[in-house]
Design a protein around this motif. Sequence first.
Motif, short mmCIF file in Angstrom:
data_model
loop_
_atom_site.label_atom_id
_atom_site.label_comp_id
_atom_site.label_asym_id
_atom_site.label_seq_id
_atom_site.Cartn_x
_atom_site.Cartn_y
_atom_site.Cartn_z
N ALA A 33 -16.73 78.21 69.60
CA ALA A 33 -15.48 77.61 69.13
C ALA A 33 -14.86 78.39 67.99
O ALA A 33 -13.66 78.73 68.02
CB ALA A 33 -15.73 76.16 68.72
N LEU A 34 -15.65 78.68 66.96
CA LEU A 34 -15.12 79.33 65.77
C LEU A 34 -14.52 80.71 66.07
O LEU A 34 -13.38 80.99 65.67
CB LEU A 34 -16.21 79.42 64.71
CG LEU A 34 -15.77 79.76 63.29
CD1 LEU A 34 -14.76 78.74 62.78
CD2 LEU A 34 -16.97 79.83 62.36
N PRO A 35 -15.23 81.60 66.76
CA PRO A 35 -14.63 82.91 67.02
C PRO A 35 -13.44 82.87 67.97
O PRO A 35 -12.61 83.77 67.97
CB PRO A 35 -15.79 83.74 67.60
CG PRO A 35 -16.76 82.75 68.09
CD PRO A 35 -16.65 81.56 67.20
N SER A 36 -13.33 81.81 68.79
CA SER A 36 -12.20 81.71 69.71
C SER A 36 -10.90 81.44 68.98
O SER A 36 -9.81 81.71 69.50
CB SER A 36 -12.45 80.62 70.75
OG SER A 36 -12.35 79.33 70.19
N LEU A 37 -10.98 80.93 67.74
CA LEU A 37 -9.77 80.64 66.98
C LEU A 37 -8.96 81.90 66.71
O LEU A 37 -7.73 81.85 66.61
CB LEU A 37 -10.14 79.96 65.65
CG LEU A 37 -10.89 78.63 65.73
CD1 LEU A 37 -11.14 78.10 64.33
CD2 LEU A 37 -10.14 77.61 66.57
N ALA A 38 -9.67 83.02 66.56
CA ALA A 38 -8.96 84.28 66.29
C ALA A 38 -8.06 84.68 67.45
O ALA A 38 -7.15 85.49 67.28
CB ALA A 38 -9.98 85.39 66.01
N TYR A 39 -8.31 84.12 68.62
CA TYR A 39 -7.49 84.40 69.80
C TYR A 39 -6.41 83.35 70.02
O TYR A 39 -5.75 83.34 71.05
CB TYR A 39 -8.38 84.50 71.04
CG TYR A 39 -9.23 85.74 71.07
CD1 TYR A 39 -8.81 86.88 71.76
CD2 TYR A 39 -10.45 85.80 70.40
CE1 TYR A 39 -9.59 88.03 71.79
CE2 TYR A 39 -11.22 86.94 70.43
CZ TYR A 39 -10.79 88.05 71.12
OH TYR A 39 -11.56 89.19 71.14
N GLY A 40 -6.27 82.45 69.06
CA GLY A 40 -5.22 81.45 69.17
C GLY A 40 -5.61 80.18 69.89
O GLY A 40 -4.76 79.31 70.10
N GLY B 178 -13.49 65.14 61.77
CA GLY B 178 -12.46 65.93 61.12
C GLY B 178 -12.70 67.42 61.26
O GLY B 178 -13.68 67.86 61.88
N PRO B 179 -11.84 68.23 60.66
CA PRO B 179 -11.94 69.69 60.84
C PRO B 179 -12.98 70.34 59.93
O PRO B 179 -13.16 69.94 58.79
CB PRO B 179 -10.53 70.16 60.47
CG PRO B 179 -10.04 69.14 59.48
CD PRO B 179 -10.63 67.84 59.92
N ILE B 180 -13.68 71.31 60.47
CA ILE B 180 -14.55 72.20 59.72
C ILE B 180 -14.14 73.62 60.11
O ILE B 180 -14.31 74.03 61.26
CB ILE B 180 -16.04 71.98 60.03
CG1 ILE B 180 -16.46 70.54 59.65
CG2 ILE B 180 -16.90 72.99 59.28
CD1 ILE B 180 -17.91 70.24 59.96
#
Length: 336
Positions: free
Chosen positions: A52-59, A72-74
């Motif tokens: 999940a975390l590294p996928s954020l860099a791809y939007g 909530g968000p971490i």
Amino acid sequence: MAQFASPAPLTETQPSRNSLRPDLALRLRGVRVCHLTPTERGRDERAFTREALPSLAYGLRACILGPHSLSGPIKEVEFVPSPKCRSRLTRILLAARLAFWALKQDADIYHIHNPELIPAGLVLRVFFRRKVVYDTREDFPSMMLTKTYDLVYRGGLSERAGTFILLNAIRLLWNRGVAVRLLLFGYTDNAQAEQFLKDSLISYGINHLVTLRGTISHEQMASTLSLARIAVCPLQKIPKFMNNIPVKVFESWACGLPVIATDLPPIRPFFAGRKLGMLVKPGDIHGLANAICQMLAAPDLIEEYGRRARRLVVERYNTAMEIPKLLSLYERVLAC
């Protein structure tokens, strides 16, 4: 359609700006992925740290739904708690309820992280026509270490994981006059199994050589492993380990540790042609003891193998290199 994924083991190296694939980032921007996990104690590190975390860099946008207490968000990954069930059977039978909880997340892809959640994935796919990915995986905890050891093993502590093969190898070496310090950190199936393990250490006469630790946070994994000299992965030849790639091997390599592992088909290709450790036959107590003794007698070899292993992970087997494969799978699922 549902897709099945068995990603190569990932380390915690996050995608750098230079390693991002702009094409994937453009095509997947805004896609929401809901990870379904059965993990109750804390956050699911495989789902969070490695996917999940590294996928954020791809939007991508990600949430993790499970019976944890987090809400909530971490680090921009949303955690959503679901009701807890008392037993695994109950969780399987109540798959429909979990599927409804998942539907509330309105995700583009539902990423299933455990076999017991497959029924929920089937409900999502068959009845609601949602995109589903099932991820075969190994769940892992981390443990505390307070001093340097010769050997370290982390993961499930059980007969099937080769724990007692390893303990017998330590006993064999002790009887030869070779005192090998071993750290075992991992989970047992239940309290009875843990007590049997402790009793076995005493009956084998090696309780002074073996330290049994409880779980620690994921963030302490690297520092814990790095205080050992050699990692051991003595998995038994059973159906499960004839298919699963043992992530613990790559985690140890990432920390610069050579690995002595059981020679099983999933891990064998990663050792082929590379000097990263040693392979021994499944269940071979003498072979394992000899491999341990041979490596401990060659400090230069330990350093050389560990250096090569670390370089291999940094250059190849890490999240920055592997996450595009997962995202490409997401893209194919969305196109179905």
